[in-house]
Design a protein around this motif. Structure first.
Motif, PDB file in Angstrom:
ATOM      1  N   GLU A 145      24.105 102.888  60.343  1.00 48.40           N
ATOM      2  CA  GLU A 145      25.495 102.674  60.774  1.00 48.40           C
ATOM      3  C   GLU A 145      25.526 101.684  61.938  1.00 48.40           C
ATOM      4  O   GLU A 145      26.389 100.807  62.008  1.00 48.40           O
ATOM      5  CB  GLU A 145      26.157 103.993  61.188  1.00 48.40           C
ATOM      6  CG  GLU A 145      27.573 103.735  61.708  1.00 48.40           C
ATOM      7  CD  GLU A 145      28.431 104.963  61.919  1.00 48.40           C
ATOM      8  OE1 GLU A 145      28.034 106.072  61.511  1.00 48.40           O
ATOM      9  OE2 GLU A 145      29.528 104.797  62.501  1.00 48.40           O
ATOM     10  N   TYR A 151      23.615  99.201  62.564  1.00 49.72           N
ATOM     11  CA  TYR A 151      23.436  97.841  62.023  1.00 49.72           C
ATOM     12  C   TYR A 151      24.782  97.335  61.491  1.00 49.72           C
ATOM     13  O   TYR A 151      25.173  96.197  61.739  1.00 49.72           O
ATOM     14  CB  TYR A 151      22.388  97.885  60.905  1.00 49.72           C
ATOM     15  CG  TYR A 151      22.044  96.533  60.320  1.00 49.72           C
ATOM     16  CD1 TYR A 151      21.094  95.712  60.931  1.00 49.72           C
ATOM     17  CD2 TYR A 151      22.666  96.085  59.160  1.00 49.72           C
ATOM     18  CE1 TYR A 151      20.778  94.471  60.391  1.00 49.72           C
ATOM     19  CE2 TYR A 151      22.354  94.843  58.610  1.00 49.72           C
ATOM     20  CZ  TYR A 151      21.411  94.045  59.232  1.00 49.72           C
ATOM     21  OH  TYR A 151      21.102  92.818  58.697  1.00 49.72           O
ATOM     22  N   PHE A 152      25.497  98.212  60.769  1.00 50.34           N
ATOM     23  CA  PHE A 152      26.824  97.837  60.263  1.00 50.34           C
ATOM     24  C   PHE A 152      27.778  97.545  61.418  1.00 50.34           C
ATOM     25  O   PHE A 152      28.545  96.579  61.379  1.00 50.34           O
ATOM     26  CB  PHE A 152      27.391  98.965  59.380  1.00 50.34           C
ATOM     27  CG  PHE A 152      28.841  98.751  59.026  1.00 50.34           C
ATOM     28  CD1 PHE A 152      29.215  97.796  58.087  1.00 50.34           C
ATOM     29  CD2 PHE A 152      29.848  99.477  59.664  1.00 50.34           C
ATOM     30  CE1 PHE A 152      30.558  97.566  57.783  1.00 50.34           C
ATOM     31  CE2 PHE A 152      31.186  99.256  59.362  1.00 50.34           C
ATOM     32  CZ  PHE A 152      31.538  98.309  58.419  1.00 50.34           C
ATOM     33  N   ARG A 153      27.738  98.363  62.480  1.00 51.69           N
ATOM     34  CA  ARG A 153      28.645  98.171  63.625  1.00 51.69           C
ATOM     35  C   ARG A 153      28.391  96.820  64.299  1.00 51.69           C
ATOM     36  O   ARG A 153      29.324  96.178  64.784  1.00 51.69           O
ATOM     37  CB  ARG A 153      28.494  99.308  64.639  1.00 51.69           C
ATOM     38  CG  ARG A 153      28.863 100.684  64.114  1.00 51.69           C
ATOM     39  CD  ARG A 153      30.287 100.750  63.615  1.00 51.69           C
ATOM     40  NE  ARG A 153      30.624 102.022  62.982  1.00 51.69           N
ATOM     41  CZ  ARG A 153      31.691 102.214  62.215  1.00 51.69           C
ATOM     42  NH1 ARG A 153      32.545 101.232  61.996  1.00 51.69           N
ATOM     43  NH2 ARG A 153      31.931 103.381  61.669  1.00 51.69           N
ATOM     44  N   GLU A 156      29.894  94.218  62.055  1.00 48.27           N
ATOM     45  CA  GLU A 156      31.357  94.309  62.170  1.00 48.27           C
ATOM     46  C   GLU A 156      31.830  93.553  63.421  1.00 48.27           C
ATOM     47  O   GLU A 156      32.791  92.785  63.379  1.00 48.27           O
ATOM     48  CB  GLU A 156      31.679  95.805  62.268  1.00 48.27           C
ATOM     49  CG  GLU A 156      33.104  96.189  62.076  1.00 48.27           C
ATOM     50  CD  GLU A 156      33.277  97.714  62.052  1.00 48.27           C
ATOM     51  OE1 GLU A 156      32.654  98.418  62.886  1.00 48.27           O
ATOM     52  OE2 GLU A 156      34.050  98.188  61.199  1.00 48.27           O
ATOM     53  N   GLU A 192      30.888  92.190  53.261  1.00 51.01           N
ATOM     54  CA  GLU A 192      30.204  92.382  51.973  1.00 51.01           C
ATOM     55  C   GLU A 192      29.857  91.044  51.324  1.00 51.01           C
ATOM     56  O   GLU A 192      28.761  90.869  50.799  1.00 51.01           O
ATOM     57  CB  GLU A 192      31.068  93.238  51.032  1.00 51.01           C
ATOM     58  CG  GLU A 192      31.218  94.654  51.545  1.00 51.01           C
ATOM     59  CD  GLU A 192      31.827  95.626  50.546  1.00 51.01           C
ATOM     60  OE1 GLU A 192      31.336  96.761  50.463  1.00 51.01           O
ATOM     61  OE2 GLU A 192      32.806  95.260  49.861  1.00 51.01           O
ATOM     62  N   GLU A 217      27.094  89.263  53.582  1.00 54.40           N
ATOM     63  CA  GLU A 217      25.766  89.902  53.550  1.00 54.40           C
ATOM     64  C   GLU A 217      25.262  90.123  52.126  1.00 54.40           C
ATOM     65  O   GLU A 217      24.134  90.573  51.937  1.00 54.40           O
ATOM     66  CB  GLU A 217      25.811  91.249  54.291  1.00 54.40           C
ATOM     67  CG  GLU A 217      26.258  91.154  55.737  1.00 54.40           C
ATOM     68  CD  GLU A 217      25.411  90.193  56.556  1.00 54.40           C
ATOM     69  OE1 GLU A 217      24.182  90.344  56.553  1.00 54.40           O
ATOM     70  OE2 GLU A 217      26.004  89.280  57.182  1.00 54.40           O
ATOM     71  N   ILE A 265      24.647  98.943  53.002  1.00 50.49           N
ATOM     72  CA  ILE A 265      24.272  98.526  54.373  1.00 50.49           C
ATOM     73  C   ILE A 265      23.970  99.770  55.215  1.00 50.49           C
ATOM     74  O   ILE A 265      22.968  99.824  55.933  1.00 50.49           O
ATOM     75  CB  ILE A 265      25.388  97.674  55.029  1.00 50.49           C
ATOM     76  CG1 ILE A 265      25.637  96.399  54.215  1.00 50.49           C
ATOM     77  CG2 ILE A 265      25.024  97.328  56.476  1.00 50.49           C
ATOM     78  CD1 ILE A 265      26.780  95.524  54.720  1.00 50.49           C
ATOM     79  N   PHE A 266      24.826 100.788  55.103  1.00 47.98           N
ATOM     80  CA  PHE A 266      24.596 102.035  55.848  1.00 47.98           C
ATOM     81  C   PHE A 266      23.257 102.668  55.422  1.00 47.98           C
ATOM     82  O   PHE A 266      22.491 103.125  56.257  1.00 47.98           O
ATOM     83  CB  PHE A 266      25.717 103.051  55.560  1.00 47.98           C
ATOM     84  CG  PHE A 266      26.908 102.982  56.488  1.00 47.98           C
ATOM     85  CD1 PHE A 266      27.754 101.888  56.493  1.00 47.98           C
ATOM     86  CD2 PHE A 266      27.203 104.032  57.352  1.00 47.98           C
ATOM     87  CE1 PHE A 266      28.876 101.835  57.320  1.00 47.98           C
ATOM     88  CE2 PHE A 266      28.317 103.998  58.190  1.00 47.98           C
ATOM     89  CZ  PHE A 266      29.154 102.898  58.159  1.00 47.98           C
ATOM     90  N   ILE A 288      29.091  97.971  51.522  1.00 47.47           N
ATOM     91  CA  ILE A 288      28.972  98.702  52.791  1.00 47.47           C
ATOM     92  C   ILE A 288      28.126  99.973  52.671  1.00 47.47           C
ATOM     93  O   ILE A 288      27.254 100.199  53.519  1.00 47.47           O
ATOM     94  CB  ILE A 288      30.368  98.946  53.404  1.00 47.47           C
ATOM     95  CG1 ILE A 288      30.861  97.592  53.916  1.00 47.47           C
ATOM     96  CG2 ILE A 288      30.328  99.971  54.536  1.00 47.47           C
ATOM     97  CD1 ILE A 288      32.264  97.533  54.372  1.00 47.47           C
ATOM     98  N   ASP A 295      35.934  94.131  56.076  1.00 48.23           N
ATOM     99  CA  ASP A 295      34.869  94.794  55.302  1.00 48.23           C
ATOM    100  C   ASP A 295      34.444  93.921  54.115  1.00 48.23           C
ATOM    101  O   ASP A 295      33.260  93.797  53.820  1.00 48.23           O
ATOM    102  CB  ASP A 295      35.332  96.154  54.782  1.00 48.23           C
ATOM    103  CG  ASP A 295      35.363  97.209  55.874  1.00 48.23           C
ATOM    104  OD1 ASP A 295      34.694  97.009  56.905  1.00 48.23           O
ATOM    105  OD2 ASP A 295      36.044  98.227  55.689  1.00 48.23           O
TER     106      ASP A 295
END
Ligand code: S3P
Length: 168
Positions: free
Chosen positions: A54, A56-58, A61, A38, A41, A48-49, A45, A34
Protein backbone atom coordinates in the motif's frame (compact mmCIF):
# COMPACT_ATOMS: atom_id res chain seq x y z
CA UNK A 1 -15.26 29.29 -13.13
CA UNK A 2 -12.21 27.70 -11.51
CA UNK A 3 -9.62 26.03 -13.73
CA UNK A 4 -9.01 22.86 -11.76
CA UNK A 5 -11.64 20.93 -9.81
CA UNK A 6 -10.56 17.96 -7.69
CA UNK A 7 -13.22 15.56 -6.42
CA UNK A 8 -12.61 13.79 -3.14
CA UNK A 9 -14.64 11.45 -0.95
CA UNK A 10 -14.92 7.86 0.20
CA UNK A 11 -14.77 4.93 -2.23
CA UNK A 12 -18.11 4.63 -4.00
CA UNK A 13 -19.22 8.22 -3.41
CA UNK A 14 -19.44 8.74 -7.19
CA UNK A 15 -16.26 10.72 -7.94
CA UNK A 16 -15.72 9.14 -11.36
CA UNK A 17 -19.34 9.24 -12.57
CA UNK A 18 -19.96 12.75 -11.23
CA UNK A 19 -16.55 13.85 -12.50
CA UNK A 20 -17.25 12.71 -16.06
CA UNK A 21 -20.61 14.47 -16.06
CA UNK A 22 -19.12 17.63 -14.58
CA UNK A 23 -16.30 17.68 -17.13
CA UNK A 24 -18.78 17.14 -19.97
CA UNK A 25 -20.92 20.07 -18.85
CA UNK A 26 -17.97 22.43 -18.30
CA UNK A 27 -16.12 21.22 -21.37
CA UNK A 28 -13.13 20.35 -19.17
CA UNK A 29 -10.87 17.29 -19.37
CA UNK A 30 -11.67 14.46 -17.01
CA UNK A 31 -8.76 12.68 -15.32
CA UNK A 32 -9.18 9.75 -12.97
CA UNK A 33 -5.96 9.58 -10.99
CA UNK A 34 -6.32 5.83 -10.30
CA UNK A 35 -6.73 5.19 -14.04
CA UNK A 36 -3.73 7.43 -14.78
CA UNK A 37 -1.66 5.35 -12.34
CA UNK A 38 -2.87 2.09 -13.89
CA UNK A 39 -2.02 3.30 -17.39
CA UNK A 40 1.32 4.76 -16.35
CA UNK A 41 2.41 1.69 -14.38
CA UNK A 42 0.74 -0.84 -16.69
CA UNK A 43 -0.71 -2.55 -13.63
CA UNK A 44 -4.08 -2.68 -11.94
CA UNK A 45 -4.31 -1.17 -8.47
CA UNK A 46 -5.02 -4.49 -6.68
CA UNK A 47 -1.87 -5.84 -8.37
CA UNK A 48 0.19 -2.84 -7.18
CA UNK A 49 -1.00 -3.40 -3.59
CA UNK A 50 -0.32 -7.15 -3.79
CA UNK A 51 3.02 -7.16 -5.61
CA UNK A 52 4.48 -4.10 -3.89
CA UNK A 53 2.56 -2.61 -0.95
CA UNK A 54 0.00 0.00 0.00
CA UNK A 55 2.86 2.40 0.81
CA UNK A 56 4.27 1.93 -2.68
CA UNK A 57 0.83 2.80 -4.11
CA UNK A 58 0.59 5.88 -1.83
CA UNK A 59 3.94 7.13 -3.15
CA UNK A 60 2.77 6.66 -6.75
CA UNK A 61 -0.49 8.42 -5.93
CA UNK A 62 1.42 11.40 -4.56
CA UNK A 63 3.79 11.48 -7.53
CA UNK A 64 0.94 11.37 -10.07
CA UNK A 65 -0.91 14.10 -8.17
CA UNK A 66 2.12 16.39 -8.36
CA UNK A 67 2.20 15.84 -12.13
CA UNK A 68 -1.36 17.08 -12.75
CA UNK A 69 -1.88 20.61 -13.98
CA UNK A 70 -5.12 22.22 -12.89
CA UNK A 71 -6.02 23.70 -16.26
CA UNK A 72 -9.62 23.05 -17.35
CA UNK A 73 -9.49 19.71 -15.60
CA UNK A 74 -11.83 17.73 -13.38
CA UNK A 75 -9.65 15.35 -11.36
CA UNK A 76 -11.09 12.36 -9.56
CA UNK A 77 -8.86 11.42 -6.60
CA UNK A 78 -8.72 8.03 -4.91
CA UNK A 79 -10.52 7.89 -1.57
CA UNK A 80 -7.31 7.68 0.45
CA UNK A 81 -5.43 10.48 -1.26
CA UNK A 82 -6.54 13.47 0.86
CA UNK A 83 -5.80 11.57 4.06
CA UNK A 84 -2.11 12.32 3.67
CA UNK A 85 -1.00 15.83 4.59
CA UNK A 86 1.33 16.16 1.60
CA UNK A 87 -1.59 15.54 -0.75
CA UNK A 88 -4.10 17.63 1.19
CA UNK A 89 -1.66 20.54 0.96
CA UNK A 90 -1.35 20.21 -2.84
CA UNK A 91 -5.14 20.03 -3.18
CA UNK A 92 -5.63 23.12 -1.01
CA UNK A 93 -2.97 25.11 -2.83
CA UNK A 94 -3.73 24.23 -6.45
CA UNK A 95 -7.28 22.93 -6.80
CA UNK A 96 -10.83 23.79 -5.98
CA UNK A 97 -11.46 20.65 -3.96
CA UNK A 98 -15.00 19.35 -3.82
CA UNK A 99 -15.96 16.75 -1.22
CA UNK A 100 -18.75 14.42 -2.39
CA UNK A 101 -20.43 13.76 0.91
CA UNK A 102 -22.27 10.48 0.50
CA UNK A 103 -23.68 8.25 3.25
CA UNK A 104 -21.72 5.13 4.18
CA UNK A 105 -24.69 2.98 3.17
CA UNK A 106 -24.79 4.41 -0.37
CA UNK A 107 -21.00 4.08 -0.75
CA UNK A 108 -21.04 0.54 0.57
CA UNK A 109 -23.80 -0.54 -1.83
CA UNK A 110 -21.58 0.53 -4.71
CA UNK A 111 -18.30 -0.94 -3.49
CA UNK A 112 -19.27 -4.15 -1.69
CA UNK A 113 -18.64 -6.38 -4.72
CA UNK A 114 -15.57 -4.53 -5.97
CA UNK A 115 -11.97 -5.72 -6.20
CA UNK A 116 -10.62 -2.65 -4.37
CA UNK A 117 -7.93 -3.98 -2.01
CA UNK A 118 -9.28 -2.14 1.04
CA UNK A 119 -12.74 -3.60 0.41
CA UNK A 120 -11.38 -7.12 -0.13
CA UNK A 121 -9.33 -6.95 3.07
CA UNK A 122 -11.89 -5.37 5.40
CA UNK A 123 -15.19 -6.31 7.02
CA UNK A 124 -18.16 -3.96 6.55
CA UNK A 125 -17.64 -2.75 10.15
CA UNK A 126 -13.98 -1.98 9.47
CA UNK A 127 -14.98 -0.03 6.36
CA UNK A 128 -17.47 1.98 8.39
CA UNK A 129 -14.74 2.83 10.92
CA UNK A 130 -12.50 3.90 8.02
CA UNK A 131 -15.35 6.00 6.59
CA UNK A 132 -15.94 7.70 9.96
CA UNK A 133 -12.23 8.39 10.47
CA UNK A 134 -11.79 9.88 7.00
CA UNK A 135 -14.89 12.07 6.83
CA UNK A 136 -13.49 14.93 8.99
CA UNK A 137 -10.29 14.92 6.92
CA UNK A 138 -12.28 15.31 3.70
CA UNK A 139 -14.20 18.14 5.35
CA UNK A 140 -11.00 19.91 6.40
CA UNK A 141 -9.39 19.62 3.02
CA UNK A 142 -12.24 20.76 0.77
CA UNK A 143 -13.36 24.17 -0.39
CA UNK A 144 -16.84 22.90 -1.19
CA UNK A 145 -18.89 20.10 0.40
CA UNK A 146 -21.76 18.69 -1.65
CA UNK A 147 -24.40 16.18 -0.53
CA UNK A 148 -23.91 13.29 -2.91
CA UNK A 149 -26.57 10.66 -2.23
CA UNK A 150 -28.64 11.73 -5.26
CA UNK A 151 -28.00 10.93 -8.94
CA UNK A 152 -24.62 11.84 -10.48
CA UNK A 153 -26.50 14.14 -12.86
CA UNK A 154 -28.07 16.06 -9.95
CA UNK A 155 -24.80 16.17 -8.00
CA UNK A 156 -22.90 17.59 -11.00
CA UNK A 157 -25.62 20.25 -11.34
CA UNK A 158 -25.33 21.15 -7.65
CA UNK A 159 -21.55 21.52 -7.93
CA UNK A 160 -21.86 23.89 -10.89
CA UNK A 161 -24.52 25.93 -9.08
CA UNK A 162 -22.35 26.27 -5.96
CA UNK A 163 -19.20 27.10 -7.93
CA UNK A 164 -21.05 29.90 -9.76
CA UNK A 165 -22.66 31.14 -6.54
CA UNK A 166 -19.42 31.40 -4.62
CA UNK A 167 -17.29 32.30 -7.66
CA UNK A 168 -14.73 29.65 -6.80
C1 S3P B 1 -8.54 3.81 -2.06
C2 S3P B 1 -9.50 4.17 -2.98
C3 S3P B 1 -9.46 3.75 -4.38
C4 S3P B 1 -8.01 3.48 -4.82
C5 S3P B 1 -7.35 2.52 -3.88
C6 S3P B 1 -7.32 3.03 -2.44
C7 S3P B 1 -8.69 4.26 -0.66
O1 S3P B 1 -10.03 4.77 -5.21
O2 S3P B 1 -7.29 4.67 -4.89
O3 S3P B 1 -8.03 1.30 -3.98
O4 S3P B 1 -7.72 4.24 0.11
O5 S3P B 1 -9.82 4.68 -0.30
P1 S3P B 1 -11.62 5.11 -5.27
O6 S3P B 1 -11.92 6.01 -4.11
O7 S3P B 1 -11.78 5.79 -6.56
O8 S3P B 1 -12.34 3.83 -5.19
Amino acid sequence: MVDGIALIGFMGCGKSTVGKELARRLNYHFIDLDTAIEHGEQMHIPQIFAQFSEQYFRDLEHQYLTEQRPHRVVLSCGGGLPIFARNAQLLQENWCTVFLDCSFEACYRRICHSTRPLVQNSTPDQLRVLYDSRRPLYENCCSLQIAADSSPFAVAGDIIKQLRLHRH
